[in-house]
Design an enzyme around this catalytic site. Structure first.
Site, PDB file in Angstrom:
ATOM      1  CD  GLU A 460     -68.873  36.114 -12.453  1.00 18.30           C
ATOM      2  OE1 GLU A 460     -67.773  35.523 -12.382  1.00 18.30           O
ATOM      3  OE2 GLU A 460     -69.952  35.529 -12.328  1.00 18.30           O
ATOM      4  CD  GLU A 523     -67.925  35.403  -6.564  1.00 14.82           C
ATOM      5  OE1 GLU A 523     -67.399  34.430  -7.153  1.00 14.82           O
ATOM      6  OE2 GLU A 523     -68.945  35.987  -6.983  1.00 14.82           O
TER       7      GLU A 523
END
Length: 1007
Positions: A460, A523
């Site tokens: 991220e 994820e």
């Protein structure tokens, strides 16, 4: 030698300069163990290491201006344990935030005054036998912008919290006592690259030690332990560097390279000469090796023996390596020529008492639990781990995604936020060197570890030019492993498409696109609180398409910090439970693991274990008892296993057996016969087949099949109404027979009370219930707001008519004032003492609010705390998370039934229940049966008590356990969901449709 720095204030504010991140340090190198001799290596003697962990002198300042300017100006020091986080040790406040920073300054600034500083020092005595050696100071992990001094001399600077800072300190040391000092500024420009979803803690987090090396030593080596094109022979490509401080010419030294199968057997040995400037290289094939995989984690001991021109041994360096070959071909990630499936979890560095400080026992516990639950892969989220972690993953067998310590979430992440590229460190040239340094530090340290199968650029952090340059650096370094990066999406700088939290249907869309890369979710299945619904749906799709190769659940353990109430009760704190009002916090968003902080499993781990299992079963012929047993391991042949089976029905009749499987090869299956047609004919009613496959004592897989179905459950009504009495007692209709009395309120039409031999069974009326305590996932999709109409609608429902019919039925019609819900009830009692309740609930289709549940609620007499039931169990399960929960007869207590999630929420449910029976110590049994399968929970708290008004508002320790039994009987309850915890609802098939609901329960009391 650098100039002696008499004052800490003499050092520049490197923590405000993005181009400065590492000063005075040795170049990054591989993890290695060094020894002076073969004997020392065999005995694993570490005489050349001096442990500096322990109690240090410490001073903490909440602001920069109050930090000491000189180590000797302080007359009184506090003390602190190293490794440790100063916030956990009582200095400052632990702060948990997800994507924001604990400070409020705007990029690229960091706080110039409101910035805590920790100052450390300790004394040590240098071993006399180290005279003439090169001495190195090693900090394996320091969180914060750290300045280092030895005996007053400035050594250098570091700000990567999760990789080693190493300094050559020989010239700064003195005989006798020495003083080591460092000063850590908590917030720094590197904080923008360390914005991970975890507790923001500071200090010396990993080991500190001195290491002694000879003047000529093995600085670094890279053992590319591969396989040849046949995948049968080991291909060892070894390259490295010998270093001699102050001397460039190193020719004439030699290196004996040995490969040990154990400490006695040498598989391979070869002597090579070092080249000019000390570089060396070897390329050879090795026969008779066993390839490494997570299923067969075969390791070999690589030993490098450095000799001088006379043949004298100067030093041995060693590490354990495994031979394997990692490739991407035909849209698949291959290991040793075979496509593998990653059944993974994400793993943070967290201890319930120590914060970011973990020890070997903790690592072993995590890995052993993962292996026991069929997890074969782990992603280092979101930073490199300690050395011992990689060694244990090599040893036990886990596929590792090693991830660089890069996350710039506060500045924005692709596919999530809008952000300005000119205000994001991923896109600005002055941050390029810092990105590549963190990539290099990750790569060089763990490059020799067999378990590392892919490199990750970070998490991220956008996908600007700096991340693309980092990808190019790894490729140019010859990383030979794939490089992945979620933020690249389907751009060129990722070899694996590795998204976050796609819905299950998105997997099939990608699988059909024809992209040449494999698809592995970095994820998925966000395990926050009571979650991991629809897990099976992911894997149903993964099994259909070869280029879908698994993913990593978020995440492994809850990041709670242990605390105690005044009366000594242990609990776990989450964000916002430290410090004063206004302390930055993202609440309990750090509580999203498959296990609690002490590694006690959540119920959801059972579902993961079941879906991840490698032994699968197919029912070939249920009439003749034929099943297929599949070994879906990629490499592991199962030997000397046992199949235990049981054929049984609801009456308790059982036929069982055991079969021995001498061998079942990887990827193969066998069909075997368990029972005969005649044996099956002996069992009537609903019949189940349970199978479990064991290798020694380890459960490799289990399954349950329904062999004979029952169309629907029979209502519990026997005989006529002889002896049944119905009395009008003013406020109630009383239905009685034998010693049982049931009171129906004429005001509400609810079953108000039940007595047996004058003993009350209910503590509150049995009334409709449409509400469940919101789960963390429910808060994510705003269920409490969207479904609030259902929370108290039972209080608005009014009785419209009630009567006793000529055939002794009590009938009632109810609705709320707006006719959103209409309910028809019919009560009847027979001569067995069975009360039947027939319910019809009509939901006005104009109400669009999602319905959490359709059922009834009551509070039982607390004496009935023991119960047993027939349904899915024994552990908690829900309609979208019950693959692991098999049908059976189970017993429990209300106390055992309670799952104390760290934040209170819906919990304790059991699905597909046919009957449940509560009993007291006197032997009175209160039995509930359903015409159709139902769900129930029996807890010490009501749905209302378990409800939070806000997502991060309450800790379960706030609930005071009372001697109460709150019983929920559900015709339907919506699923938990499990895609994510910030917007995704349960899958459509697990929501409750707006329609008419018809169901029947029967209640009976016996002694």
């Amino acid at each position: 030698m650098s100039k002696k720095a008499d004052h800490l204030s003499n050092t520049p504010a490197y923590w405000q300069q993005p181009e400065v991140f590492r000063l005075g340090q040795e170049a990054a190198a591989c993890f290695q163990d060094t020894f002076p001799s073969i004997a020392a290596l065999r005995e694993n003697r570490k005489d050349h290491l001096l442990d500096l962990n322990g109690i240090w002198d410490f001073h903490w300042s909440p602001v920069i201006s109050a930090a000491p300017k000189d180590f000797h100006e302080l007359k009184k020091w506090e003390q602190i344990e190293v490794p440790g986080n100063w916030q956990i040790e009582g200095f400052g406040v632990p702060v948990y935030v997800n994507k924001q920073h604990p400070f409020t300054t705007e990029f690229p600034k960091v706080p110039e005054e409101e910035n805590p500083v920790g100052t450390y020092k300790r004394q040590f005595t240098l071993p006399a036998e180290w005279e003439g050696m090169e001495i190195f100071l090693n900090f394996e992990g320091v969180s914060g912008a750290a300045y280092f001094w030895m005996n007053g001399y400035f050594l250098g600077y570091n700000q990567d919290a999760k990789t080693r800072a190493q300094f050559r300190v020989t010239e700064y040391l003195q005989q006798g006592e020495n003083e080591l000092g460092l000063q850590i500024v908590q917030f720094h420009d590197g904080s923008y690259l360390e914005c991970q979803d975890f507790w923001r803690l500071s200090g010396i987090e990993r080991d500190v030690y001195l290491s002694a090396r000879p003047k000529v030593y093995i600085r670094d080596f890279w053992a590319k332990s591969l396989l040849d094109d046949s995948y049968q022979k080991g291909h060892l490509i070894l390259e490295g560097e010998i270093s001699y401080v102050g001397r460039e010419e190193l020719s004439g030294y030699s290196l004996a390279v040995q490969l040990w199968e154990d400490k006695e057997v040498v598989l391979f040995q070869q002597k090579i000469e070092t080249r000019e400037k000390g570089f060396f290289k070897l390329d050879g094939l090795i026969e008779n090796i066993t390839p490494w995989s997570a299923e067969i984690p075969q390791l070999y001991h690589l030993v490098l023996i450095l000799e001088d021109k006379t043949g004298k041994v100067l030093e041995l360096s060693s590490c354990k390596i495994g031979f394997r070959r990692i490739e991407i071909k035909n849209q698949q990630l291959l290991l040793n020529g075979k496509a593998i499936t990653l059944k993974g979890v994400n793993h943070h560095e967290h201890d319930e008492y120590k914060g970011h400080v973990i020890n070997e026992a903790s690592m072993r516990l995590d890995i052993e639990l993962m292996k026991a639950n069929h997890i074969n892969a782990v992603r280092n989220s979101h930073y490199p781990m300690p050395k011992r972690w990689y060694e244990l993953c090599d040893e036990y067998g886990l596929y590792v995604v090693d991830e660089a310590n890069i996350e710039a979430h506060s500045l924005g992440a692709r596919f999530q936020d809008e952000y300005q590229e000119d205000r994001h460190c991923a896109y600005l040239s002055e941050w390029k060197a810092a990105h590549i340094d963190r990539i290099r530090a990750m790569f060089e340290r763990s490059k020799n570890h067999a378990s590392v199968i892919t490199w990750s650029l970070g998490n991220e952090a956008g996908n600007g030019q700096n991340l693309q340059a980092a990808y190019d650096w790894l490729k140019a370094r010859g990383a030979y492993r794939p490089v992945q990066y979620e933020q690249a999406g389907e751009d060129a700088n990722t070899d694996i498409v590795c998204p976050m939290y796609p819905p299950p249907e998105a997997l099939a869309v990608f699988a059909k696109k024809g992209d040449p890369r494999p698809y592995i979710m970095c994820e998925y299945a966000h395990a926050m609180g009571n979650s991991v619904g629809n897990f099976k749906e992911y894997w149903d799709i993964i099994h259909q398409y070869p280029n879908l190769q698994g993913g990593f659940i978020w995440d492994w353990h809850d990041q709670g910090i242990a605390a105690y109430t005044k009366d000594g009760q242990k609990y776990w704190k989450f964000g916002g439970e430290f410090g004063s009002d206004g302390t930055p916090s993202d609440g309990n968003f750090c509580i999203n693991g498959l296990v609690f902080p002490d590694r006690t499993p959540h119920p959801a781990l059972e579902e993961v274990k079941k879906v991840y299992q490698a032994v699968h079963f197919e029912l070939h012929d249920k009439e003749y008892g034929e099943i297929a047993v599949w070994n879906t391991y990629d490499f592991l042949d199962i030997k000397d296993a046992q199949l235990k089976w049981k054929l049984w029905n609801e009456e308790g009749l059982t036929i069982k057996g055991r079969l021995h499987f001498p061998a079942l090869q990887a990827g193969q299956h066998l069909i075997t016969k368990l029972y005969t047609k005649e044996e099956l004919a002996r069992l009537n009613s609903r019949v189940f087949l349970d199978v479990a496959f064991y290798d020694s004592a380890f459960l490799l897989g289990r399954e349950q099949f329904v062999i004979k179905e029952q169309a629907k459950m029979l209502r519990q009504k026997n005989g006529a109404n002889e002896g049944v009495e119905i009395r009008d007692e003013g406020a109630f209709f009383c239905l009685s027979v034998h010693q049982s009395r049931f009171y129906i309120s004429k005001k509400t039409a609810w079953l108000d009370q039940v007595f047996f031999h004058e003993k009350p069974i209910l503590q509150s009326p049995l009334r409709p219930n449409f509400w469940r305590a919101p789960t963390d996932n429910d808060f994510g999709w705003q269920m409490p707001e969207k479904s609030k109409v259902w929370r108290a609608i039972h209080q608005k429902i009014e009785l419209k008519a009630i009567s006793c019919t000529e055939d002794n039925f009590i009938q009632a019609i109810l609705s709320d004032p707006l006719n959103q819900v209409q309910i028809a009830l019919q009560y009847s009692l027979d001569d067995t003492g069975t009360l039947g309740i027939q319910s019809t609930i009509h939901i006005n289709k104009k109400i669009l609010a999602p319905i959490p549940r359709i059922g009834f609620y009551t509070r039982l007499n607390a004496a009935f705390s023991h119960f047993h039931f027939f349904g899915r169990g024994p552990f908690e399960n829900y309609v979208d998370r019950n693959q692991a929960a098999h049908f059976g007869f189970y017993s429990s207590t209300v106390k055992e039934h309670y799952e104390a999630y760290i934040a209170p929420q819906e919990q304790g449910n059991r699905t597909d229940v046919q009957w449940v029976q509560f009993s007291d110590q006197a032997g009175i049994r209160f039995e509930i049966r359903g015409e159709y399968p139902f769900s129930f929970s029996a807890l010490p708290f009501s749905p209302e008590e378990l409800s939070r008004e806000q997502a991060h508002q309450k800790n379960s320790v706030d609930l005071k356990v009372k001697d109460e039994i709150h019983l929920c009987l559900d015709h339907q309850q919506m699923g938990l969901g499990g895609i994510n915890s910030w917007g995704a609802k349960p899958l459509n098939q697990y929501m409750i449709n707006h329609k008419d609901f018809h169901f029947h329960w029967s209640f009976r009391i016996t002694l």
